[in-house]
Design a protein around this motif. Structure first.
Motif, PDB file in Angstrom:
ATOM      1  N   LEU A 116      15.327   1.347  -5.419  1.00  0.00           N
ATOM      2  CA  LEU A 116      15.795   1.394  -4.029  1.00  0.00           C
ATOM      3  C   LEU A 116      16.874   2.455  -3.865  1.00  0.00           C
ATOM      4  O   LEU A 116      16.843   3.259  -2.929  1.00  0.00           O
ATOM      5  N   ASN A 117      17.823   2.483  -4.777  1.00  0.00           N
ATOM      6  CA  ASN A 117      18.921   3.444  -4.687  1.00  0.00           C
ATOM      7  C   ASN A 117      18.406   4.875  -4.780  1.00  0.00           C
ATOM      8  O   ASN A 117      18.829   5.748  -4.001  1.00  0.00           O
ATOM      9  N   ARG A 118      17.468   5.127  -5.684  1.00  0.00           N
ATOM     10  CA  ARG A 118      16.895   6.470  -5.808  1.00  0.00           C
ATOM     11  C   ARG A 118      16.156   6.869  -4.534  1.00  0.00           C
ATOM     12  O   ARG A 118      16.232   8.009  -4.077  1.00  0.00           O
ATOM     13  N   THR A 119      15.444   5.918  -3.959  1.00  0.00           N
ATOM     14  CA  THR A 119      14.679   6.193  -2.744  1.00  0.00           C
ATOM     15  C   THR A 119      15.602   6.519  -1.571  1.00  0.00           C
ATOM     16  O   THR A 119      15.363   7.465  -0.809  1.00  0.00           O
ATOM     17  N   LEU A 120      16.664   5.747  -1.426  1.00  0.00           N
ATOM     18  CA  LEU A 120      17.624   6.006  -0.354  1.00  0.00           C
ATOM     19  C   LEU A 120      18.294   7.362  -0.543  1.00  0.00           C
ATOM     20  O   LEU A 120      18.495   8.119   0.420  1.00  0.00           O
ATOM     21  N   GLN A 121      18.619   7.685  -1.791  1.00  0.00           N
ATOM     22  CA  GLN A 121      19.223   8.989  -2.069  1.00  0.00           C
ATOM     23  C   GLN A 121      18.269  10.120  -1.698  1.00  0.00           C
ATOM     24  O   GLN A 121      18.692  11.166  -1.176  1.00  0.00           O
ATOM     25  N   GLN A 122      16.967   9.933  -1.928  1.00  0.00           N
ATOM     26  CA  GLN A 122      15.998  10.967  -1.585  1.00  0.00           C
ATOM     27  C   GLN A 122      15.898  11.155  -0.073  1.00  0.00           C
ATOM     28  O   GLN A 122      15.800  12.279   0.410  1.00  0.00           O
ATOM     29  N   CYS A 182       0.788  -1.237   0.000  1.00  0.00           N
ATOM     30  CA  CYS A 182       0.000   0.000   0.000  1.00  0.00           C
ATOM     31  C   CYS A 182       0.818   1.283   0.000  1.00  0.00           C
ATOM     32  O   CYS A 182       0.283   2.333  -0.366  1.00  0.00           O
ATOM     33  N   ARG A 183       2.067   1.261   0.448  1.00  0.00           N
ATOM     34  CA  ARG A 183       2.830   2.497   0.544  1.00  0.00           C
ATOM     35  C   ARG A 183       3.745   2.675  -0.661  1.00  0.00           C
ATOM     36  O   ARG A 183       4.254   1.694  -1.219  1.00  0.00           O
ATOM     37  N   GLN A 184       3.958   3.921  -1.024  1.00  0.00           N
ATOM     38  CA  GLN A 184       4.916   4.248  -2.071  1.00  0.00           C
ATOM     39  C   GLN A 184       6.339   4.010  -1.554  1.00  0.00           C
ATOM     40  O   GLN A 184       6.563   3.812  -0.362  1.00  0.00           O
ATOM     41  N   ALA A 185       7.290   4.042  -2.461  1.00  0.00           N
ATOM     42  CA  ALA A 185       8.652   3.620  -2.125  1.00  0.00           C
ATOM     43  C   ALA A 185       9.249   4.416  -0.971  1.00  0.00           C
ATOM     44  O   ALA A 185       9.874   3.845  -0.067  1.00  0.00           O
ATOM     45  N   LEU A 186       9.070   5.742  -0.963  1.00  0.00           N
ATOM     46  CA  LEU A 186       9.717   6.568   0.059  1.00  0.00           C
ATOM     47  C   LEU A 186       9.159   6.274   1.454  1.00  0.00           C
ATOM     48  O   LEU A 186       9.937   5.969   2.374  1.00  0.00           O
ATOM     49  N   PRO A 187       7.853   6.332   1.665  1.00  0.00           N
ATOM     50  CA  PRO A 187       7.348   5.952   2.999  1.00  0.00           C
ATOM     51  C   PRO A 187       7.566   4.483   3.321  1.00  0.00           C
ATOM     52  O   PRO A 187       7.705   4.118   4.494  1.00  0.00           O
ATOM     53  N   ALA A 233      16.284  -4.074  -1.192  1.00  0.00           N
ATOM     54  CA  ALA A 233      15.281  -4.034  -2.260  1.00  0.00           C
ATOM     55  C   ALA A 233      14.345  -5.234  -2.163  1.00  0.00           C
ATOM     56  O   ALA A 233      13.128  -5.104  -2.361  1.00  0.00           O
ATOM     57  N   ASP A 234      14.884  -6.401  -1.824  1.00  0.00           N
ATOM     58  CA  ASP A 234      14.045  -7.600  -1.702  1.00  0.00           C
ATOM     59  C   ASP A 234      13.142  -7.539  -0.465  1.00  0.00           C
ATOM     60  O   ASP A 234      12.108  -8.205  -0.427  1.00  0.00           O
ATOM     61  N   CYS A 235      13.527  -6.770   0.540  1.00  0.00           N
ATOM     62  CA  CYS A 235      12.637  -6.538   1.687  1.00  0.00           C
ATOM     63  C   CYS A 235      11.450  -5.672   1.295  1.00  0.00           C
ATOM     64  O   CYS A 235      10.343  -5.841   1.822  1.00  0.00           O
ATOM     65  N   LEU A 236      11.688  -4.735   0.387  1.00  0.00           N
ATOM     66  CA  LEU A 236      10.710  -3.692   0.097  1.00  0.00           C
ATOM     67  C   LEU A 236       9.957  -3.913  -1.211  1.00  0.00           C
ATOM     68  O   LEU A 236       9.081  -3.113  -1.552  1.00  0.00           O
ATOM     69  N   GLY A 237      10.292  -4.965  -1.944  1.00  0.00           N
ATOM     70  CA  GLY A 237       9.617  -5.214  -3.208  1.00  0.00           C
ATOM     71  C   GLY A 237       9.932  -4.167  -4.256  1.00  0.00           C
ATOM     72  O   GLY A 237       9.080  -3.805  -5.069  1.00  0.00           O
TER      73      GLY A 237
END
Length: 242
Positions: free
Chosen positions: A197-203, A148-153, A187-191
């Protein structure tokens, strides 16, 4: 690292359950077979019929499943003091893998010894049952997180959860914790794909919420991170009186 193989288990159970001195003594007298395993070693496999359950004494492990085409979903992360295959006492065939995320010290406890312990010590029986219920609550939250949540949250929620769980056993300091995990594993934890994943962590870094340094995560604005991740720790049931 704990002084004995039972130290991590006693610490974890005492934090979220009510145990008396005799309960703790009975846990400390459990016969446990210690074993060192290397990172990435699969120590329990899907299809196994184990006669013992595995305590994480030191290090981190994860539960995962593979699809027929070889894709992996990490279903949960496990920290010292947890017994991720306690359900094998009653579900006799493993339906997932247990894998060492890092080099680990494991403690294997024969099912017969666990059954005798829970027969003799009702408080310990209740504590272990409560731990499996908390495990299930974490599963439910992970399903919501990935579904249900987007990558950042989604990532913010996972980091807030791991911090809360490690804080309970004294493994955080000023919002920082050690979690030696690769971007592929995260990434495998978060689907997510590794690129996403890298972009999200950078954000998260860019927004001043998280910093990383080798094996460590630093939650720079823990309150803001928890708000972003919609993190409510109720599902962790860390207070035995609530």
């Amino acid at each position: 690292m704990p002084n004995t193989l039972t130290d991590a288990l006693v610490l974890k159970l005492k934090k979220s359950n009510r145990l008396d001195r005799d309960d703790i003594l009975a846990i400390q007298q459990l016969p446990i077979r210690g074993q060192q395993v290397m990172a990435h070693h699969c120590f329990v496999r899907e299809g196994d019929r184990p006669s013992e359950s595995c305590l994480i004494v030191d290090g981190f492990a994860f539960r995962s499943k593979l699809t027929p085409d070889g894709r992996r979903q990490i279903l949960s992360l496990h920290i010292p003091g947890e017994i991720p295959d306690l359900q094998a006492l009653h579900l006799h065939v493993m339906d997932h893998d247990l894998v060492a995320l890092t080099d680990c010290t494991l403690g294997f406890i024969q099912h017969d010894a666990l059954r005798e312990l829970i027969r003799r010590r009702p408080n310990v029986s209740a504590a272990l049952w409560r731990e499996t219920l908390i495990d299930a609550a974490i599963f439910r939250e992970w399903i919501v997180n990935v579904g249900c949540r987007q990558a950042l949250p989604r990532m913010a929620h996972l980091l807030a959860e791991i911090h809360a769980r490690l804080e309970m056993i004294g493994r955080t300091a000023n919002g920082s914790f050690e979690l030696p995990i690769t971007q592929v594993e995260l990434a495998d934890c978060l689907g997510l794909s590794v690129v996403h994943l890298n972009r999200t962590l950078q954000q998260l870094r860019h927004e001043g919420l998280v910093a990383t340094e080798r094996r460590f995560f630093h939650l720079l604005e823990k309150g803001r991170l928890e708000q972003l991740g919609q993190f409510d720790p109720t599902y962790l049931h860390q207070n035995p009186s609530l």
